[in-house]
Write a protein that holds these residues in place. Structure first.
Motif, PDB file in Angstrom:
ATOM      1  N   ILE A  95       0.835  -1.205   0.000  1.00 28.69           N
ATOM      2  CA  ILE A  95       0.000   0.000   0.000  1.00 28.69           C
ATOM      3  C   ILE A  95       0.869   1.253   0.000  1.00 28.69           C
ATOM      4  O   ILE A  95       0.576   2.235  -0.700  1.00 28.69           O
ATOM      5  N   THR A  96       1.935   1.220   0.757  1.00 29.00           N
ATOM      6  CA  THR A  96       2.796   2.403   0.888  1.00 29.00           C
ATOM      7  C   THR A  96       3.921   2.421  -0.154  1.00 29.00           C
ATOM      8  O   THR A  96       4.143   3.430  -0.827  1.00 29.00           O
ATOM      9  N   SER A  97       4.639   1.320  -0.312  1.00 29.32           N
ATOM     10  CA  SER A  97       5.831   1.329  -1.171  1.00 29.32           C
ATOM     11  C   SER A  97       5.490   1.477  -2.648  1.00 29.32           C
ATOM     12  O   SER A  97       6.279   2.043  -3.416  1.00 29.32           O
ATOM     13  N   ASP A  98       4.328   1.013  -3.081  1.00 30.05           N
ATOM     14  CA  ASP A  98       3.963   1.119  -4.494  1.00 30.05           C
ATOM     15  C   ASP A  98       3.690   2.565  -4.907  1.00 30.05           C
ATOM     16  O   ASP A  98       3.626   2.867  -6.109  1.00 30.05           O
ATOM     17  N   LEU A  99       3.535   3.454  -3.931  1.00 30.58           N
ATOM     18  CA  LEU A  99       3.360   4.875  -4.244  1.00 30.58           C
ATOM     19  C   LEU A  99       4.618   5.452  -4.894  1.00 30.58           C
ATOM     20  O   LEU A  99       4.530   6.378  -5.701  1.00 30.58           O
ATOM     21  N   LEU A 100       5.787   4.898  -4.548  1.00 29.47           N
ATOM     22  CA  LEU A 100       7.047   5.469  -5.022  1.00 29.47           C
ATOM     23  C   LEU A 100       7.260   5.266  -6.525  1.00 29.47           C
ATOM     24  O   LEU A 100       7.513   6.235  -7.246  1.00 29.47           O
ATOM     25  N   PRO A 101       7.169   4.026  -7.050  1.00 29.78           N
ATOM     26  CA  PRO A 101       7.292   3.904  -8.509  1.00 29.78           C
ATOM     27  C   PRO A 101       6.153   4.582  -9.263  1.00 29.78           C
ATOM     28  O   PRO A 101       6.349   5.051 -10.393  1.00 29.78           O
ATOM     29  N   ALA A 102       4.965   4.661  -8.647  1.00 26.66           N
ATOM     30  CA  ALA A 102       3.852   5.366  -9.298  1.00 26.66           C
ATOM     31  C   ALA A 102       4.171   6.850  -9.448  1.00 26.66           C
ATOM     32  O   ALA A 102       3.848   7.471 -10.471  1.00 26.66           O
ATOM     33  N   TRP A 103       4.832   7.412  -8.443  1.00 26.33           N
ATOM     34  CA  TRP A 103       5.210   8.829  -8.518  1.00 26.33           C
ATOM     35  C   TRP A 103       6.311   9.051  -9.552  1.00 26.33           C
ATOM     36  O   TRP A 103       6.239   9.980 -10.369  1.00 26.33           O
ATOM     37  N   MET A 232       9.582  -7.632   5.518  1.00 25.01           N
ATOM     38  CA  MET A 232       9.145  -6.313   5.056  1.00 25.01           C
ATOM     39  C   MET A 232      10.168  -5.708   4.100  1.00 25.01           C
ATOM     40  O   MET A 232       9.799  -5.105   3.084  1.00 25.01           O
ATOM     41  N   ALA A 233      11.441  -5.895   4.414  1.00 25.87           N
ATOM     42  CA  ALA A 233      12.491  -5.364   3.554  1.00 25.87           C
ATOM     43  C   ALA A 233      12.458  -6.026   2.178  1.00 25.87           C
ATOM     44  O   ALA A 233      12.686  -5.366   1.154  1.00 25.87           O
ATOM     45  N   SER A 234      12.178  -7.329   2.131  1.00 22.91           N
ATOM     46  CA  SER A 234      12.111  -8.042   0.857  1.00 22.91           C
ATOM     47  C   SER A 234      10.938  -7.560   0.009  1.00 22.91           C
ATOM     48  O   SER A 234      11.086  -7.311  -1.196  1.00 22.91           O
ATOM     49  N   ILE A 235       9.770  -7.412   0.626  1.00 24.42           N
ATOM     50  CA  ILE A 235       8.585  -6.942  -0.091  1.00 24.42           C
ATOM     51  C   ILE A 235       8.803  -5.506  -0.582  1.00 24.42           C
ATOM     52  O   ILE A 235       8.482  -5.160  -1.723  1.00 24.42           O
ATOM     53  N   PHE A 236       9.369  -4.678   0.290  1.00 29.31           N
ATOM     54  CA  PHE A 236       9.642  -3.292  -0.062  1.00 29.31           C
ATOM     55  C   PHE A 236      10.619  -3.202  -1.233  1.00 29.31           C
ATOM     56  O   PHE A 236      10.409  -2.443  -2.182  1.00 29.31           O
ATOM     57  N   SER A 237      11.688  -3.992  -1.178  1.00 22.67           N
ATOM     58  CA  SER A 237      12.706  -3.945  -2.228  1.00 22.67           C
ATOM     59  C   SER A 237      12.130  -4.347  -3.577  1.00 22.67           C
ATOM     60  O   SER A 237      12.505  -3.783  -4.616  1.00 22.67           O
ATOM     61  N   PHE A 238      11.239  -5.328  -3.576  1.00 29.16           N
ATOM     62  CA  PHE A 238      10.644  -5.771  -4.833  1.00 29.16           C
ATOM     63  C   PHE A 238       9.834  -4.646  -5.471  1.00 29.16           C
ATOM     64  O   PHE A 238       9.937  -4.410  -6.681  1.00 29.16           O
ATOM     65  N   SER A 239       9.056  -3.939  -4.667  1.00 31.17           N
ATOM     66  CA  SER A 239       8.210  -2.867  -5.207  1.00 31.17           C
ATOM     67  C   SER A 239       9.034  -1.678  -5.684  1.00 31.17           C
ATOM     68  O   SER A 239       8.827  -1.164  -6.787  1.00 31.17           O
ATOM     69  N   VAL A 240       9.959  -1.216  -4.851  1.00 30.73           N
ATOM     70  CA  VAL A 240      10.690   0.004  -5.203  1.00 30.73           C
ATOM     71  C   VAL A 240      11.760  -0.242  -6.260  1.00 30.73           C
ATOM     72  O   VAL A 240      12.353   0.707  -6.765  1.00 30.73           O
ATOM     73  N   SER A 241      12.015  -1.487  -6.613  1.00 31.84           N
ATOM     74  CA  SER A 241      12.983  -1.743  -7.679  1.00 31.84           C
ATOM     75  C   SER A 241      12.529  -1.129  -9.000  1.00 31.84           C
ATOM     76  O   SER A 241      13.341  -0.854  -9.881  1.00 31.84           O
ATOM     77  N   TRP A 242      11.204  -0.888  -9.140  1.00 29.33           N
ATOM     78  CA  TRP A 242      10.677  -0.292 -10.366  1.00 29.33           C
ATOM     79  C   TRP A 242      10.905   1.219 -10.415  1.00 29.33           C
ATOM     80  O   TRP A 242      10.678   1.843 -11.465  1.00 29.33           O
ATOM     81  N   THR A 393      18.125   1.936  -4.057  1.00 22.85           N
ATOM     82  CA  THR A 393      16.918   2.595  -4.544  1.00 22.85           C
ATOM     83  C   THR A 393      16.393   3.598  -3.531  1.00 22.85           C
ATOM     84  O   THR A 393      15.851   4.643  -3.914  1.00 22.85           O
ATOM     85  N   VAL A 394      16.531   3.305  -2.248  1.00 16.92           N
ATOM     86  CA  VAL A 394      16.111   4.255  -1.213  1.00 16.92           C
ATOM     87  C   VAL A 394      16.902   5.554  -1.348  1.00 16.92           C
ATOM     88  O   VAL A 394      16.337   6.661  -1.245  1.00 16.92           O
ATOM     89  N   ILE A 395      18.214   5.447  -1.570  1.00 15.37           N
ATOM     90  CA  ILE A 395      19.031   6.642  -1.756  1.00 15.37           C
ATOM     91  C   ILE A 395      18.565   7.413  -2.991  1.00 15.37           C
ATOM     92  O   ILE A 395      18.400   8.643  -2.961  1.00 15.37           O
ATOM     93  N   HIS A 396      18.318   6.699  -4.067  1.00 15.51           N
ATOM     94  CA  HIS A 396      17.891   7.317  -5.327  1.00 15.51           C
ATOM     95  C   HIS A 396      16.605   8.104  -5.138  1.00 15.51           C
ATOM     96  O   HIS A 396      16.536   9.311  -5.449  1.00 15.51           O
ATOM     97  N   GLY A 463      19.446 -11.594  13.732  1.00 17.54           N
ATOM     98  CA  GLY A 463      19.539 -10.272  13.144  1.00 17.54           C
ATOM     99  C   GLY A 463      18.337  -9.943  12.277  1.00 17.54           C
ATOM    100  O   GLY A 463      17.572 -10.820  11.879  1.00 17.54           O
ATOM    101  N   ALA A 464      18.162  -8.643  11.981  1.00  9.37           N
ATOM    102  CA  ALA A 464      17.032  -8.184  11.176  1.00  9.37           C
ATOM    103  C   ALA A 464      17.512  -7.153  10.171  1.00  9.37           C
ATOM    104  O   ALA A 464      18.453  -6.399  10.428  1.00  9.37           O
ATOM    105  N   ASN A 465      16.864  -7.113   9.041  1.00  8.79           N
ATOM    106  CA  ASN A 465      17.222  -6.173   7.990  1.00  8.79           C
ATOM    107  C   ASN A 465      16.565  -4.826   8.273  1.00  8.79           C
ATOM    108  O   ASN A 465      15.376  -4.636   8.027  1.00  8.79           O
ATOM    109  N   ILE A 466      17.332  -3.884   8.802  1.00  9.99           N
ATOM    110  CA  ILE A 466      16.834  -2.521   9.023  1.00  9.99           C
ATOM    111  C   ILE A 466      17.669  -1.525   8.214  1.00  9.99           C
ATOM    112  O   ILE A 466      17.730  -0.335   8.533  1.00  9.99           O
ATOM    113  N   GLY A 467      18.302  -2.022   7.164  1.00 15.18           N
ATOM    114  CA  GLY A 467      19.160  -1.190   6.334  1.00 15.18           C
ATOM    115  C   GLY A 467      18.409  -0.101   5.602  1.00 15.18           C
ATOM    116  O   GLY A 467      18.940   1.003   5.403  1.00 15.18           O
ATOM    117  N   HIS A 468      17.148  -0.362   5.183  1.00 14.60           N
ATOM    118  CA  HIS A 468      16.395   0.650   4.449  1.00 14.60           C
ATOM    119  C   HIS A 468      16.115   1.869   5.321  1.00 14.60           C
ATOM    120  O   HIS A 468      16.238   3.015   4.862  1.00 14.60           O
TER     121      HIS A 468
END
Length: 492
Positions: A95-103, A232-242, A393-396, A463-468
């Motif tokens: 719901i949230t991450s797909d807003l980024l490639p749409a923008w 969450m990081a995996s799902i987020f990365s897949f969406s924002v890769s676009w 992609t987060v930096i971009h 450990g947990a992926n909090i890199g984003h």
């Protein structure tokens, strides 16, 4: 759209040469084969050979209605999460991450591809970071998505058809379509999302008896938090890769197309298939809990094994559907191979003189080599690639958004005639500095198969992926400071 496109800005030498790369072969035009490169598509050029705004939806329907999307959904179960945990994460994150490639898809209405448009934020030379990492990302996804489809063919053949051969078959098909260009891509993507949708619907029905919503591991406390954050990081990365290529497919939209049309069509086109297919992937993984045969199939052929078990009750028709599922990797990979060429042409004036077809071919060869090698370590390669691409992609997107809203103050702040001018664009020191700090945050918070950052290791036993989150914080805080100084000193 109020873009400052004044003709008063002088062309650079390389801009003057752009006219030589426009289509000059009539037979290519008759076949609708794209011959141009990253040159800006002007409003006048969009009066002819336009695409429709709904192509912004069907293109992404085809790209995400894929077996790779199914694979991403199954990762939650392998981390120890129940189906309902996975479903909530899939829904909320998309719901949230797909807003980024749409923008970022809206930027295509300027007539510029995303990697080229990033020059206004990263500067002419700083944008080389965008180019290099975008080329790495698209090549990596091209390989990983091909492996996902090849795993289905491998499972269908009971192991006799090697994964590397499937990678080659899928990559060759993608290469042919990308050589033809954007017109053919939009024509095909209008319809080719339908066959894989049929596959997923049938698989959900025939495999339903083996699926469960029970919590099969029972993670608690910090360990569950770690699994949730990593998924969450995996799902987020897949969406924002676009994000890095979403604009590329809208440069020939009709003149005057409202931005909200493109935004809405892209959001729907990404959100709907991604949520549906990832949810099915999470559900199919639960079959490994209820049925040992499913677990063995998953161990042997990854997501292909699960799909084979789910479609087994359908008999011969199920085998046909598995072929369609494998072929869904073709539209899934089109954005990667096609945009690779556009990324590469941003390496400098010399790269713009190399035909787009040559760049597409180079990306195709690189994907085959990497895909055949990565197939042996698919699970680890997938998780690591998702993480690294997500950090970059987060930096971009952070730098592009801050430049847009803070320094350009909206759409009217861009001189689109300066897209290729080394003297009009900033050098990019601010972006380079923020990029470095962003990756420092990633290094502290990343969790991959081969490395865990010191902060990431503090969450749970594994450990947990909090890199984003740390990447966003580090780059988001430093870029405005550096950009202010860059404008104050350099004036651009």
């Amino acid at each position: 759209m109020n873009y400052n496109s004044s003709n008063s800005v002088p062309k650079t030498v390389s801009e003057s040469d752009n006219t030589s790369s426009k289509p000059t072969r009539p037979w290519l035009g008759r076949l609708s084969i794209e011959e141009g490169g990253i040159e800006r598509v002007t409003d006048e050029e969009r009066l002819q050979n336009t695409t429709k705004f709904w192509n912004a939806a069907t293109f992404w329907f085809s790209a995400n209605m894929a077996v790779a999307t199914l694979n991403i959904g199954s990762l939650g179960g392998s981390l120890g999460l129940s189906f309902w945990d996975c479903f909530i994460i899939i829904l909320v994150v998309n719901i949230t991450s797909d807003l980024l490639p749409a923008w970022t898809a809206v930027f295509g209405l300027t007539g510029l591809r995303m990697t080229t448009f990033s020059r206004y934020s990263f500067g002419y030379w700083g944008n080389m970071l965008v180019v290099i990492f975008s080329m790495i990302a698209t090549t990596g996804w091209n390989a990983i998505n091909s492996i996902s489809g090849a795993a289905v063919l491998h499972a269908l053949s009971d192991g006799t058809f090697p994964v590397w051969a499937g990678v080659i078959v899928i990559c060759v098909a993608v290469w042919v379509i990308c050589v033809l260009g954007i017109s053919w891509i939009h024509r095909l993507d209008t319809f080719i999302w339908i066959p894989p949708l049929v596959v997923w619907c049938v698989a959900a029905g025939t495999g339903a008896s083996q699926l469960t919503g029970k919590d099969h591991v029972g993670l608690k406390g910090p360990d569950k938090a770690a699994a949730v954050l990593t998924y969450m990081a995996s799902i987020f990365s897949f969406s924002v890769s676009w994000v890095n290529c979403a604009a590329d497919y809208n440069v020939r939209m009709p003149k005057g197309t409202p931005r909200w049309h493109i935004f809405s069509a892209t959001y729907v086109g990404i959100f709907v298939p991604t949520v549906l297919v990832q949810t099915l992937g999470a559900a199919l993984y639960t079959g490994t809990v209820t049925n040992p045969a499913w677990k063995d199939a998953y161990t042997e052929s990854s997501i292909g094994g699960l799909l084979k078990m789910a479609l087994e009750p359908a008999g011969g028709f199920g085998k046909f559907l598995m072929v369609l599922a494998a072929l869904s990797s073709i539209p899934n990979n089109i954005p990667n191979n096609y945009s690779f060429a556009l990324h590469a042409q941003n390496l400098g004036p010399w790269a713009m003189r190399i035909p787009r077809v040559v760049m597409v071919t180079f990306g195709f060869v690189a994907a085959i080599v990497i895909g055949c090698c990565a197939a042996k370590y698919f699970a680890d390669a997938l998780q690591t690639l998702l993480s690294v691409i997500g950090y970059w992609t987060v930096i971009h997107i952070t730098i592009v958004m801050e430049e847009h809203f803070i320094f350009r103050r909206g759409w009217s702040g861009y001189d689109l005639n300066a897209w290729n001018s080394m003297t009009e664009l900033p050098f990019g020191w601010a972006a380079i500095g923020a990029f470095g700090f962003g990756f420092l945050g990633a290094a502290l918070g990343m969790k991959t198969a081969w490395y865990s950052g010191p902060i990431a290791a503090l969450v749970g036993t594994k450990g947990a992926n909090i890199g984003h989150e740390l990447t966003f914080a580090f780059s988001g805080v430093t870029f405005p400071l550096f950009r202010w100084a860059e404008k104050r000193i350099g004036g651009r």
